[in-house]
Design a protein around this motif. Structure first.
Motif, short mmCIF file in Angstrom:
data_model
loop_
_atom_site.label_atom_id
_atom_site.label_comp_id
_atom_site.label_asym_id
_atom_site.label_seq_id
_atom_site.Cartn_x
_atom_site.Cartn_y
_atom_site.Cartn_z
N UNK A 119 0.88 -1.17 0.00
CA UNK A 119 0.00 0.00 0.00
C UNK A 119 0.92 1.22 0.00
N UNK A 120 1.42 1.53 -1.18
CA UNK A 120 2.49 2.52 -1.34
C UNK A 120 2.17 3.50 -2.46
N UNK A 121 1.03 4.18 -2.39
CA UNK A 121 0.57 4.99 -3.54
C UNK A 121 1.53 6.09 -3.95
N UNK A 151 -3.41 1.02 -4.77
CA UNK A 151 -3.30 2.47 -4.74
C UNK A 151 -4.34 3.02 -3.76
N UNK A 152 -5.54 3.24 -4.27
CA UNK A 152 -6.61 3.78 -3.42
C UNK A 152 -7.83 2.86 -3.42
N UNK A 178 -1.68 3.80 5.16
CA UNK A 178 -2.23 2.86 6.13
C UNK A 178 -3.34 3.52 6.95
N UNK A 179 -3.13 4.78 7.33
CA UNK A 179 -4.16 5.50 8.08
C UNK A 179 -5.38 5.79 7.21
N UNK A 180 -5.15 6.13 5.94
CA UNK A 180 -6.27 6.34 5.02
C UNK A 180 -7.11 5.08 4.89
N UNK A 181 -6.45 3.93 4.81
CA UNK A 181 -7.17 2.66 4.71
C UNK A 181 -8.01 2.41 5.95
N UNK A 182 -7.46 2.67 7.12
CA UNK A 182 -8.22 2.47 8.35
C UNK A 182 -9.37 3.47 8.45
N UNK A 183 -9.17 4.69 7.95
CA UNK A 183 -10.28 5.66 7.90
C UNK A 183 -11.41 5.14 7.02
N UNK A 184 -11.03 4.54 5.88
CA UNK A 184 -12.04 3.95 4.98
C UNK A 184 -12.82 2.86 5.72
N UNK A 207 4.60 13.34 5.36
CA UNK A 207 4.83 14.40 4.38
C UNK A 207 3.64 15.34 4.25
N UNK A 208 3.08 15.72 5.38
CA UNK A 208 1.99 16.68 5.36
C UNK A 208 0.64 16.11 4.97
N UNK A 209 0.58 14.80 4.73
CA UNK A 209 -0.69 14.20 4.30
C UNK A 209 -1.64 13.93 5.46
N UNK A 210 -1.09 13.84 6.67
CA UNK A 210 -1.89 13.56 7.85
C UNK A 210 -1.39 14.45 9.00
N UNK A 211 -2.25 14.59 10.02
CA UNK A 211 -1.81 15.30 11.22
C UNK A 211 -0.63 14.58 11.83
N UNK A 212 0.40 15.36 12.18
CA UNK A 212 1.59 14.75 12.74
C UNK A 212 1.27 14.07 14.07
N UNK A 213 1.91 12.95 14.30
CA UNK A 213 1.75 12.21 15.56
C UNK A 213 3.05 11.51 15.88
#
Length: 326
Positions: A119-121, A151-152, A178-184, A207-213
């Motif tokens: 899962x490496x879009x 991809x998605x 991975x986080x996008x998949x879990x959100x889905x 890389x700015x795609x998600x809130x930093x954690x």
């Protein structure tokens, strides 16, 4: 030079590192100029702490390559078209392949035993990715018909993971994907079946795609979402031909031909003691035909025979990197 993959002891590693330093000083022009600029006499380099580490930024502006080889193969860092991207020229694919196989086997298991999913879009959408090359190679060694990338198409991945819940599956994933998949899964009230055989290997990359954690927060979310205790991490980069792996607690281990050293973030020629945070230097002896001694922009600390990655250097506050490249 001896086969780096035969290294067993610290003395073996020191001997191989010094031989590699002398070879690269003589045969890699940019590295030689860098060492000379620092007014370091190579004949006086007799320990790891005396070896000069090339700033990783050099890969963005120079071809760092052994004068005795030619090659058209290179790996390129991810980023936008407006960015000046690093290029790592590869003279011998077999060295990279052996490094991939042996480090994976050392920390995870025999690749032939696993189904590999990716899962490496952001990497699939770019060319010349060393990460995609690595996963492709592991898939080839595995030879399983279920191997493949996503991809998605999250629904397809969800269905496949549930279908393969009793098989040994490795899912390589960039963190935001991975986080996008879990959100889905959450938004569609789809719950993965618990699995004792699913392993997630996250490769970093918000890389700015998600809130930093924090890494600990990320690993906890992945563990709960994927219903597996096997949430591992892989640490590497375009400029390296070796990979370190974490099997938990954000604590990474290097294969026998790779080492981490932690320099003082404001004084690149001094090193921090175990447990103290500083900037990460990497010795990667698989980089025989480029440069094996790299000063990165990552922060970390050494804990026993392992190390942690703690973030990136804030260049507005740090003098060390600018000192190295000026």
């Amino acid at each position: 030079m001896e086969n780096i993959f035969d290294i067993l002891t610290e003395q073996d590693f020191l001997n191989a590192s010094l031989k590699t330093f002398y070879y690269q000083y003589e045969n890699i022009e940019i590295y030689r100029k860098f060492v000379d600029y620092l007014k370091i006499n190579p004949t006086e380099v007799d320990s790891l702490t005396k070896i000069p580490f090339l700033p990783i930024e050099m890969f963005k502006n120079h071809q760092i390559l052994d004068k005795n080889v030619t090659t058209d193969l290179f790996f390129q860092s991810s980023g936008t078209t407006q960015m000046n991207l690093s290029k790592h020229f590869i003279a011998d694919e077999k060295i990279y392949q052996e490094s991939i196989y042996k480090s994976f086997k050392q920390f995870i298991g025999v690749p032939e035993d696993f189904i590999f999913l990716g899962l490496l879009p952001s990497y699939l959408e770019k060319q010349n990715s060393s990460l995609i090359y690595m996963v492709d190679y592991l898939m080839k060694k595995s030879g399983k018909p279920e191997n493949g990338y996503f991809l998605y198409n999250h629904e397809d991945l969800f269905d496949l993971l549930n279908t393969l819940k009793d098989k040994k599956v490795i899912l390589f994933g960039v963190s935001f994907a991975l986080l996008d998949f879990l959100d889905f899964c959450s938004s569609n009230t789809q719950i993965l079946s618990p699995s004792n055989t699913l392993t997630i290997i996250e490769t970093g990359g918000m890389k700015g795609r998600k809130e930093e954690m924090t890494k600990d927060e990320l690993l906890k979310i992945l563990q709960e979402g994927f219903k597996t205790d096997k949430i591992y991490s892989e640490y590497s980069m375009t400029e390296l031909l070796s990979q370190a792996y974490s099997l938990g607690n954000n604590e990474y281990q290097c294969p026998n031909w790779m080492r981490i050293m932690v320099r003082n973030a404001e004084d690149p020629f001094n090193y921090e003691k175990e447990g103290r945070t500083g900037a990460i230097n990497i010795i990667d002896l698989a980089n025989i035909h480029s440069c094996s001694f790299i000063a990165t922009q990552d922060l970390g600390k050494i804990i026993g025979d392992k190390f942690q990655v703690l973030g990136r250097i804030d260049h507005s506050d740090i003098r060390g990197c600018s000192l190295l490249v000026s």
